[in-house]
Design a protein around this motif. Structure first.
Motif, short mmCIF file in Angstrom:
data_model
loop_
_atom_site.label_atom_id
_atom_site.label_comp_id
_atom_site.label_asym_id
_atom_site.label_seq_id
_atom_site.Cartn_x
_atom_site.Cartn_y
_atom_site.Cartn_z
N LYS A 41 0.29 42.87 -5.00
CA LYS A 41 1.61 43.00 -5.03
C LYS A 41 2.00 44.24 -5.70
N MET A 42 3.27 44.95 -5.13
CA MET A 42 3.84 46.10 -5.77
C MET A 42 5.06 45.76 -6.55
N TYR A 43 5.20 46.18 -7.57
CA TYR A 43 6.28 46.09 -8.43
C TYR A 43 6.70 47.44 -8.99
N ASP A 44 7.92 47.60 -9.39
CA ASP A 44 8.27 48.96 -10.28
C ASP A 44 7.82 49.23 -11.49
N ASN A 45 6.99 50.02 -11.96
CA ASN A 45 6.01 50.65 -11.06
C ASN A 45 4.56 50.34 -11.41
N TYR A 46 4.07 49.37 -10.92
CA TYR A 46 2.86 48.88 -11.11
C TYR A 46 2.30 47.93 -9.90
N HIS A 72 7.40 51.95 -2.19
CA HIS A 72 6.18 52.15 -3.04
C HIS A 72 5.01 52.53 -1.82
N GLU A 73 4.01 53.21 -2.25
CA GLU A 73 2.76 53.55 -1.54
C GLU A 73 1.44 52.80 -2.01
N TYR A 74 0.84 52.20 -1.23
CA TYR A 74 -0.50 51.83 -1.39
C TYR A 74 -1.40 52.77 -0.97
N ASN A 75 -2.23 53.56 -1.76
CA ASN A 75 -3.03 54.69 -1.16
C ASN A 75 -4.52 54.59 -1.87
N ILE A 76 -5.52 54.52 -1.10
CA ILE A 76 -6.95 54.36 -1.64
C ILE A 76 -7.41 55.80 -1.45
N ALA A 77 -7.78 56.41 -2.64
CA ALA A 77 -8.50 57.71 -2.76
C ALA A 77 -8.98 57.79 -4.07
N VAL A 126 -0.44 53.38 2.88
CA VAL A 126 0.80 52.67 3.67
C VAL A 126 1.93 52.86 2.59
N ILE A 127 3.08 53.16 3.12
CA ILE A 127 4.41 53.27 2.28
C ILE A 127 5.21 51.83 2.83
N VAL A 128 5.56 51.22 2.01
CA VAL A 128 6.21 49.95 2.20
C VAL A 128 7.71 49.71 1.47
N GLU A 129 8.52 49.36 2.17
CA GLU A 129 10.09 49.49 1.78
C GLU A 129 10.12 48.02 0.70
N PRO A 130 10.92 48.06 -0.12
CA PRO A 130 11.18 46.77 -0.71
C PRO A 130 11.37 45.29 0.22
N LYS A 131 11.03 44.49 -0.38
CA LYS A 131 10.78 42.99 0.37
C LYS A 131 10.02 42.98 1.43
N CYS A 150 0.47 55.02 -6.14
CA CYS A 150 1.51 55.18 -5.38
C CYS A 150 1.79 56.62 -5.90
N ASN A 151 2.07 57.52 -4.82
CA ASN A 151 2.20 58.93 -4.95
C ASN A 151 3.52 59.40 -4.79
N ILE A 152 4.51 58.53 -4.81
CA ILE A 152 5.91 58.89 -4.75
C ILE A 152 6.31 59.52 -6.20
N PRO A 153 7.17 60.62 -6.08
CA PRO A 153 7.36 61.33 -7.53
C PRO A 153 7.47 60.38 -8.57
N GLY A 154 6.76 60.70 -9.60
CA GLY A 154 6.91 59.98 -10.95
C GLY A 154 6.41 58.57 -11.06
N HIS A 155 6.04 58.15 -9.86
CA HIS A 155 5.47 56.70 -9.91
C HIS A 155 3.94 56.68 -10.54
N TYR A 156 3.14 57.47 -10.20
CA TYR A 156 1.79 57.57 -10.55
C TYR A 156 1.82 57.80 -12.14
N GLN A 157 2.53 58.79 -12.31
CA GLN A 157 2.64 59.37 -13.82
C GLN A 157 3.10 58.15 -14.79
#
Ligand SMILES: [Cu+2]
Length: 167
Positions: A41-46, A72-77, A126-131, A150-157
Motif C-alpha cells: 500500500k502506498m500513502y503520502d509518502n510511505y 507514487h512510484e514503486y521501484n525495485i532497485a 510502476v507509477i500509480v495514480e491515487p486510488k 518512490c523517485n518522484i521529486p522529494g518523496h524518497y527524501q
C-alpha cells in the motif's frame, strides 16, 4: 564525424552499463510462474509494509495500491539506481507529464516519441495514480541489497523508501 563516433560509443557503453545494472538486481518475472503475491500500500509518502523479505530465486507479483492523494512510484532497485533515476522523474514533472495527482498519459505518449526517456518504461518500476493499482512481476535472482522507493521529486527524501531483504 569524430563527434558522431564518440556519441555512438557513449550510447553503446551507457546502454551496456544500464543492462548490467538491471541484471545485477534480478530480472523481469514470468507471469505464468509466480511463487508469491505481495500486497503493497502506498500513502503520502510511505509504503506499508516498508520492509519485505524474499527468497533468492523467488518470483514475486507485487500488487501496488495507491491509497494516498498523490501519484507514487514503486521501484525495485539499488540505492544508487534510485538516485540515478530521480532526474528522469524530475524531467517528467518539468514537462508536466507527471502532475501531483495525475499522470498525463496522452502527453507522455506524444512527448516520448521524441525523447524516449519520457516514456518511463522500466520493468522494475510502476507509477500509480491515487486510488489506482499497479503491478510488477520481479524475479529476485541475485544476492544484493535492494530498496523499494518512490523517485518522484522529494518523496524518497521524505521517507518513501523501504528495504527488500533477499535471503
Ligand atoms: Cu511517492
Amino acid at each position: 564525424m569524430k563527434f558522431f563516433f564518440l556519441s555512438i560509443f557513449i550510447f553503446i557503453t551507457s546502454f551496456k552499463a544500464f543492462s548490467a545494472s538491471m541484471n545485477m538486481i534480478g530480472e523481469k518475472g514470468d507471469p505464468n510462474n509466480i511463487d508469491r503475491i505481495i500486497n503493497i500500500k502506498m500513502y503520502d509518502n510511505y509504503y506499508e509494509p516498508n520492509s519485505i523479505k524474499v527468497k533468492k530465486g523467488e518470483t514475486i507479483k507485487f500488487i501496488v495500491q495507491n491509497l494516498g492523494e498523490m501519484v507514487h512510484e514503486y521501484n525495485i532497485a539499488t540505492k544508487q539506481m534510485h538516485i540515478k533515476h530521480q532526474p528522469e522523474m524530475q524531467k517528467l514533472v518539468e514537462h508536466q507529464i507527471l502532475l501531483v495527482d495525475k499522470i498525463d498519459m496522452d502527453k507522455m505518449k506524444e512527448m516520448s516519441k521524441k525523447d524516449h526517456s519520457l516514456s518511463h518504461s522500466h520493468s522494475n518500476s510502476v507509477i500509480v495514480e491515487p486510488k489506482k493499482t499497479g503491478e510488477i512481476i520481479w524475479k529476485f535472482s541475485k544476492d544484493i541489497n535492494l530498496e523499494m522507493a518512490c523517485n518522484i521529486p522529494g518523496h524518497y527524501q521524505t521517507g518513501m523508501v523501504g528495504k527488500i531483504i533477499i535471503e
